[in-house]
Motif scaffolding. Structure first.
Motif, PDB file in Angstrom:
ATOM      1  N   TRP A 157       0.809  -1.224   0.000  1.00  0.00           N
ATOM      2  CA  TRP A 157       0.000   0.000   0.000  1.00  0.00           C
ATOM      3  C   TRP A 157       0.843   1.276   0.000  1.00  0.00           C
ATOM      4  O   TRP A 157       0.317   2.363  -0.112  1.00  0.00           O
ATOM      5  N   ARG A 158       2.172   1.132   0.081  1.00  0.00           N
ATOM      6  CA  ARG A 158       3.021   2.338  -0.018  1.00  0.00           C
ATOM      7  C   ARG A 158       3.338   2.672  -1.472  1.00  0.00           C
ATOM      8  O   ARG A 158       3.846   3.732  -1.777  1.00  0.00           O
ATOM      9  N   ARG A 159       3.051   1.724  -2.348  1.00  0.00           N
ATOM     10  CA  ARG A 159       3.388   1.944  -3.766  1.00  0.00           C
ATOM     11  C   ARG A 159       2.146   2.296  -4.565  1.00  0.00           C
ATOM     12  O   ARG A 159       1.121   1.619  -4.483  1.00  0.00           O
ATOM     13  N   SER A 160       2.269   3.347  -5.368  1.00  0.00           N
ATOM     14  CA  SER A 160       1.119   3.767  -6.181  1.00  0.00           C
ATOM     15  C   SER A 160       1.038   2.883  -7.430  1.00  0.00           C
ATOM     16  O   SER A 160       1.987   2.163  -7.771  1.00  0.00           O
ATOM     17  N   GLY A 161      -0.086   3.000  -8.108  1.00  0.00           N
ATOM     18  CA  GLY A 161      -0.247   2.286  -9.376  1.00  0.00           C
ATOM     19  C   GLY A 161       0.880   2.662 -10.336  1.00  0.00           C
ATOM     20  O   GLY A 161       1.429   1.815 -11.037  1.00  0.00           O
ATOM     21  N   GLU A 162       1.221   3.953 -10.315  1.00  0.00           N
ATOM     22  CA  GLU A 162       2.290   4.428 -11.217  1.00  0.00           C
ATOM     23  C   GLU A 162       3.630   3.774 -10.880  1.00  0.00           C
ATOM     24  O   GLU A 162       4.385   3.377 -11.774  1.00  0.00           O
ATOM     25  N   ASP A 163       3.914   3.669  -9.559  1.00  0.00           N
ATOM     26  CA  ASP A 163       5.173   3.021  -9.135  1.00  0.00           C
ATOM     27  C   ASP A 163       5.230   1.602  -9.693  1.00  0.00           C
ATOM     28  O   ASP A 163       6.258   1.153 -10.209  1.00  0.00           O
ATOM     29  N   ASN A 164       4.119   0.896  -9.528  1.00  0.00           N
ATOM     30  CA  ASN A 164       4.103  -0.508  -9.987  1.00  0.00           C
ATOM     31  C   ASN A 164       4.238  -0.601 -11.504  1.00  0.00           C
ATOM     32  O   ASN A 164       4.987  -1.425 -12.015  1.00  0.00           O
ATOM     33  N   GLU A 165       3.517   0.259 -12.183  1.00  0.00           N
ATOM     34  CA  GLU A 165       3.573   0.174 -13.656  1.00  0.00           C
ATOM     35  C   GLU A 165       4.944   0.532 -14.200  1.00  0.00           C
ATOM     36  O   GLU A 165       5.361   0.013 -15.227  1.00  0.00           O
ATOM     37  N   LYS A 166       5.639   1.408 -13.475  1.00  0.00           N
ATOM     38  CA  LYS A 166       6.971   1.810 -13.926  1.00  0.00           C
ATOM     39  C   LYS A 166       7.882   0.578 -14.068  1.00  0.00           C
ATOM     40  O   LYS A 166       8.719   0.522 -14.979  1.00  0.00           O
ATOM     41  N   ILE A 167       7.685  -0.402 -13.204  1.00  0.00           N
ATOM     42  CA  ILE A 167       8.519  -1.616 -13.274  1.00  0.00           C
ATOM     43  C   ILE A 167       8.347  -2.293 -14.636  1.00  0.00           C
ATOM     44  O   ILE A 167       9.308  -2.726 -15.265  1.00  0.00           O
ATOM     45  N   TYR A 168       7.099  -2.360 -15.102  1.00  0.00           N
ATOM     46  CA  TYR A 168       6.846  -2.982 -16.410  1.00  0.00           C
ATOM     47  C   TYR A 168       7.608  -2.223 -17.512  1.00  0.00           C
ATOM     48  O   TYR A 168       8.296  -2.805 -18.332  1.00  0.00           O
ATOM     49  N   TYR A 169       7.448  -0.900 -17.496  1.00  0.00           N
ATOM     50  CA  TYR A 169       8.079  -0.108 -18.565  1.00  0.00           C
ATOM     51  C   TYR A 169       9.596  -0.197 -18.505  1.00  0.00           C
ATOM     52  O   TYR A 169      10.266  -0.282 -19.522  1.00  0.00           O
ATOM     53  N   TYR A 189      -4.104  -9.043 -14.328  1.00  0.00           N
ATOM     54  CA  TYR A 189      -5.073  -7.975 -14.616  1.00  0.00           C
ATOM     55  C   TYR A 189      -5.141  -6.921 -13.527  1.00  0.00           C
ATOM     56  O   TYR A 189      -6.068  -6.132 -13.466  1.00  0.00           O
ATOM     57  N   TYR A 190      -4.123  -6.895 -12.643  1.00  0.00           N
ATOM     58  CA  TYR A 190      -4.149  -5.906 -11.566  1.00  0.00           C
ATOM     59  C   TYR A 190      -3.549  -4.577 -11.999  1.00  0.00           C
ATOM     60  O   TYR A 190      -2.408  -4.262 -11.683  1.00  0.00           O
ATOM     61  N   PHE A 191      -4.318  -3.841 -12.751  1.00  0.00           N
ATOM     62  CA  PHE A 191      -3.923  -2.481 -13.143  1.00  0.00           C
ATOM     63  C   PHE A 191      -5.096  -1.586 -12.781  1.00  0.00           C
ATOM     64  O   PHE A 191      -6.258  -2.014 -12.885  1.00  0.00           O
ATOM     65  N   SER A 192      -4.795  -0.350 -12.377  1.00  0.00           N
ATOM     66  CA  SER A 192      -5.916   0.477 -11.925  1.00  0.00           C
ATOM     67  C   SER A 192      -6.823   0.853 -13.089  1.00  0.00           C
ATOM     68  O   SER A 192      -8.015   1.029 -12.931  1.00  0.00           O
ATOM     69  N   SER A 193      -6.256   0.980 -14.265  1.00  0.00           N
ATOM     70  CA  SER A 193      -7.103   1.281 -15.416  1.00  0.00           C
ATOM     71  C   SER A 193      -6.648   0.350 -16.541  1.00  0.00           C
ATOM     72  O   SER A 193      -5.812   0.707 -17.360  1.00  0.00           O
ATOM     73  N   LEU A 194      -7.214  -0.828 -16.509  1.00  0.00           N
ATOM     74  CA  LEU A 194      -6.671  -1.919 -17.324  1.00  0.00           C
ATOM     75  C   LEU A 194      -6.556  -1.577 -18.808  1.00  0.00           C
ATOM     76  O   LEU A 194      -5.500  -1.771 -19.418  1.00  0.00           O
ATOM     77  N   ALA A 195      -7.642  -1.059 -19.394  1.00  0.00           N
ATOM     78  CA  ALA A 195      -7.618  -0.808 -20.844  1.00  0.00           C
ATOM     79  C   ALA A 195      -6.513   0.192 -21.190  1.00  0.00           C
ATOM     80  O   ALA A 195      -5.732  -0.016 -22.129  1.00  0.00           O
ATOM     81  N   GLN A 196      -6.411   1.255 -20.397  1.00  0.00           N
ATOM     82  CA  GLN A 196      -5.401   2.275 -20.694  1.00  0.00           C
ATOM     83  C   GLN A 196      -3.982   1.723 -20.502  1.00  0.00           C
ATOM     84  O   GLN A 196      -3.098   1.962 -21.335  1.00  0.00           O
ATOM     85  N   SER A 197      -3.791   0.978 -19.413  1.00  0.00           N
ATOM     86  CA  SER A 197      -2.452   0.429 -19.160  1.00  0.00           C
ATOM     87  C   SER A 197      -2.045  -0.523 -20.273  1.00  0.00           C
ATOM     88  O   SER A 197      -0.894  -0.510 -20.741  1.00  0.00           O
ATOM     89  N   ILE A 198      -2.984  -1.356 -20.703  1.00  0.00           N
ATOM     90  CA  ILE A 198      -2.654  -2.321 -21.759  1.00  0.00           C
ATOM     91  C   ILE A 198      -2.337  -1.580 -23.051  1.00  0.00           C
ATOM     92  O   ILE A 198      -1.395  -1.922 -23.772  1.00  0.00           O
ATOM     93  N   LYS A 199      -3.104  -0.550 -23.329  1.00  0.00           N
ATOM     94  CA  LYS A 199      -2.837   0.214 -24.557  1.00  0.00           C
ATOM     95  C   LYS A 199      -1.430   0.827 -24.500  1.00  0.00           C
ATOM     96  O   LYS A 199      -0.659   0.747 -25.454  1.00  0.00           O
ATOM     97  N   LYS A 200      -1.098   1.396 -23.321  1.00  0.00           N
ATOM     98  CA  LYS A 200       0.232   2.009 -23.182  1.00  0.00           C
ATOM     99  C   LYS A 200       1.337   0.958 -23.327  1.00  0.00           C
ATOM    100  O   LYS A 200       2.342   1.181 -24.001  1.00  0.00           O
ATOM    101  N   LEU A 201       1.119  -0.183 -22.699  1.00  0.00           N
ATOM    102  CA  LEU A 201       2.129  -1.252 -22.815  1.00  0.00           C
ATOM    103  C   LEU A 201       2.296  -1.680 -24.271  1.00  0.00           C
ATOM    104  O   LEU A 201       3.402  -1.895 -24.753  1.00  0.00           O
ATOM    105  N   SER A 202       1.171  -1.766 -24.965  1.00  0.00           N
ATOM    106  CA  SER A 202       1.218  -2.262 -26.357  1.00  0.00           C
ATOM    107  C   SER A 202       1.971  -1.303 -27.276  1.00  0.00           C
ATOM    108  O   SER A 202       2.351  -1.668 -28.383  1.00  0.00           O
ATOM    109  N   GLU A 203       2.135  -0.064 -26.795  1.00  0.00           N
ATOM    110  CA  GLU A 203       2.813   0.932 -27.632  1.00  0.00           C
ATOM    111  C   GLU A 203       4.273   1.136 -27.220  1.00  0.00           C
ATOM    112  O   GLU A 203       4.904   2.118 -27.576  1.00  0.00           O
ATOM    113  N   CYS A 204       4.798   0.207 -26.433  1.00  0.00           N
ATOM    114  CA  CYS A 204       6.191   0.316 -25.958  1.00  0.00           C
ATOM    115  C   CYS A 204       7.161  -0.430 -26.846  1.00  0.00           C
ATOM    116  O   CYS A 204       8.281  -0.754 -26.409  1.00  0.00           O
TER     117      CYS A 204
END
Ligand SMILES: Cc1cc2nc3c(=O)[nH]c(=O)nc-3n(C[C@H](O)[C@H](O)[C@H](O)COP(=O)(O)O)c2cc1C
Length: 344
Positions: A157-169, A189-204
């Motif tokens: 709970w100390r890590r934000s969604g952004e912190d976690n997603e940064k690891i993927y990127y 599927y544990y992303f706070s905004s799944l569709a947006q996160s997946i779209k962003k990942l797909s564009e990496c």
């Protein structure tokens, strides 16, 4: 047999059915058998970052005068006490890393030499440490692609969604900088905004996303009053979650989508393709039904295509993706209103 050819991650596959990464793709005889039974490609059992740490701990344990220094180490990546031995640890860690990686590379090489379907390596990363150099070595074995198995449980709970997603990127960027192999990413599927996160990942710059990994789950044994493990294998009812997301995302992401979880027969296989999946991965069905499930799925699909007059996978893929539905809102319905479900 109808024409089931497809392209996934830029690779030509004889059909879209893939043996997903699991314990069964860890042996050469199984891989040869899977190829013989007809899968379009195989994803090798993941090399786990955690496994390397465990190997290092084992070596340390065996070298501490018979005293089991880390025998009470929690089942996490690194026991805290291990940091007391910084220098020794880093030496041993390097040794364990070379040893574990060496075995994995040898296996990939053998797999590649023994089958003529695409072989996809898989690494499970929990940090962006080391993976770029590992990936380079994996590329040198001649495998056809690399699947990054990344699953961050957002339980801190100390890590934000952004912190976690940064690891993927970070992991994706590091790996892509080092290899020319097509890279896919397998996620939960544990992303706070799944569709947006997946779209962003797909564009990496990745070529594919595998939706979704089914995590190891815990359960509680009420007699022993301790933790046990939940069901290891999926059931044939579990395909719907993936189906919804493949349908929603199809046509809106910058890479291929490979459906994973709950596909046990040709019906679920066809449904994922109709929703827009490029390929479909199976694991539990291989354990539960045996490898003959592969020709059964392929035969069932061919017969269905014949009945419906489809002469290629492309002629029906994504026919029922959200964008192609007459009533797109239907795929997003989540409440059991009597009007739709017939149940109060
Ligand atoms: C025993 C077992 C071992 C698995 N090992 C891995 C693994 O090493 N790497 C990985 O990415 N997925 C692994 N998985 C997950 C599967 O590849 C798959 O994504 C998940 O089981 C959902 O698909 P299914 O319903 O067809 O089983 C494993 C699954 C099982 C049942």
């Amino acid at each position: 047999m109808e024409n089931l050819h497809t392209t996934y991650l830029g690779l030509k596959l004889r059909n879209p059915l893939i043996a997903g990464s699991c314990g069964l793709t860890n042996s050469l005889s199984n891989i040869k058998e899977l190829a013989k039974k007809g899968v379009g490609a195989v994803v090798i059992k993941s090399l786990f970052e955690e496994q390397i740490h465990i190997e290092a701990e084992k070596v340390i344990k065996n070298n501490t005068d018979g005293v089991s220094t880390f025998s009470h180490a929690p089942d996490t990546i690194l026991s805290k006490r291990i940091y007391d031995y910084d220098e020794a640890y880093s030496y041993i860690y390097d040794f364990a890393k070379r040893n574990t990686l060496g075995k994995y590379l040898y296996f990939l090489n053998e797999a590649k030499k023994n089958v003529d379907i695409p072989v996809i390596a898989s690494i499970n990363c929990v940090s962006n440490q080391d993976w770029h150099s590992f990936s380079k070595k994996i590329e040198e074995t001649g495998v056809d692609a690399l699947e990054l198995n990344i699953y961050i449980l957002p339980s801190d709970w100390r890590r934000s969604g952004e912190d976690n997603e940064k690891i993927y990127y970070d992991i994706i960027r590091e790996v892509r900088n080092y290899v020319n192999l097509p890279v896919s990413v397998k996620i939960g599927y544990y992303f706070s905004s799944l569709a947006q996160s997946i779209k962003k990942l797909s564009e990496c710059g990745i070529k594919g996303l595998v939706l979704f990994n089914r995590p190891y789950n815990t359960d509680i044994d009420i007699e022993k009053m301790e933790l046990s493990h939940g069901p290891i294998y999926s059931t044939s009812e579990e395909f719907t979650h993936t189906l919804r997301w493949i349908s929603i995302l199809s046509g809106h992401v910058g890479c291929d989508l490979s459906a994973s979880t709950g596909v046990h027969d040709h019906k679920a296989f066809i449904k994922q393709l109709l929703a827009g999946a490029t390929t479909v991965q199976i694991a539990s069905a291989l354990y539960k039904e045996g490898f003959d499930v592969i020709p059964e799925i392929l035969r069932g699909t061919s017969a269905w295509m014949k009945r419906h007059d489809f002469n290629s996978i492309d002629s029906f893929r994504a026919k029922l993706s959200k964008s192609n539905l007459e009533n797109p809102a239907a795929i997003e319905r989540v409440q059991f209103m009597k009007l739709y479900s017939g149940i109060e």
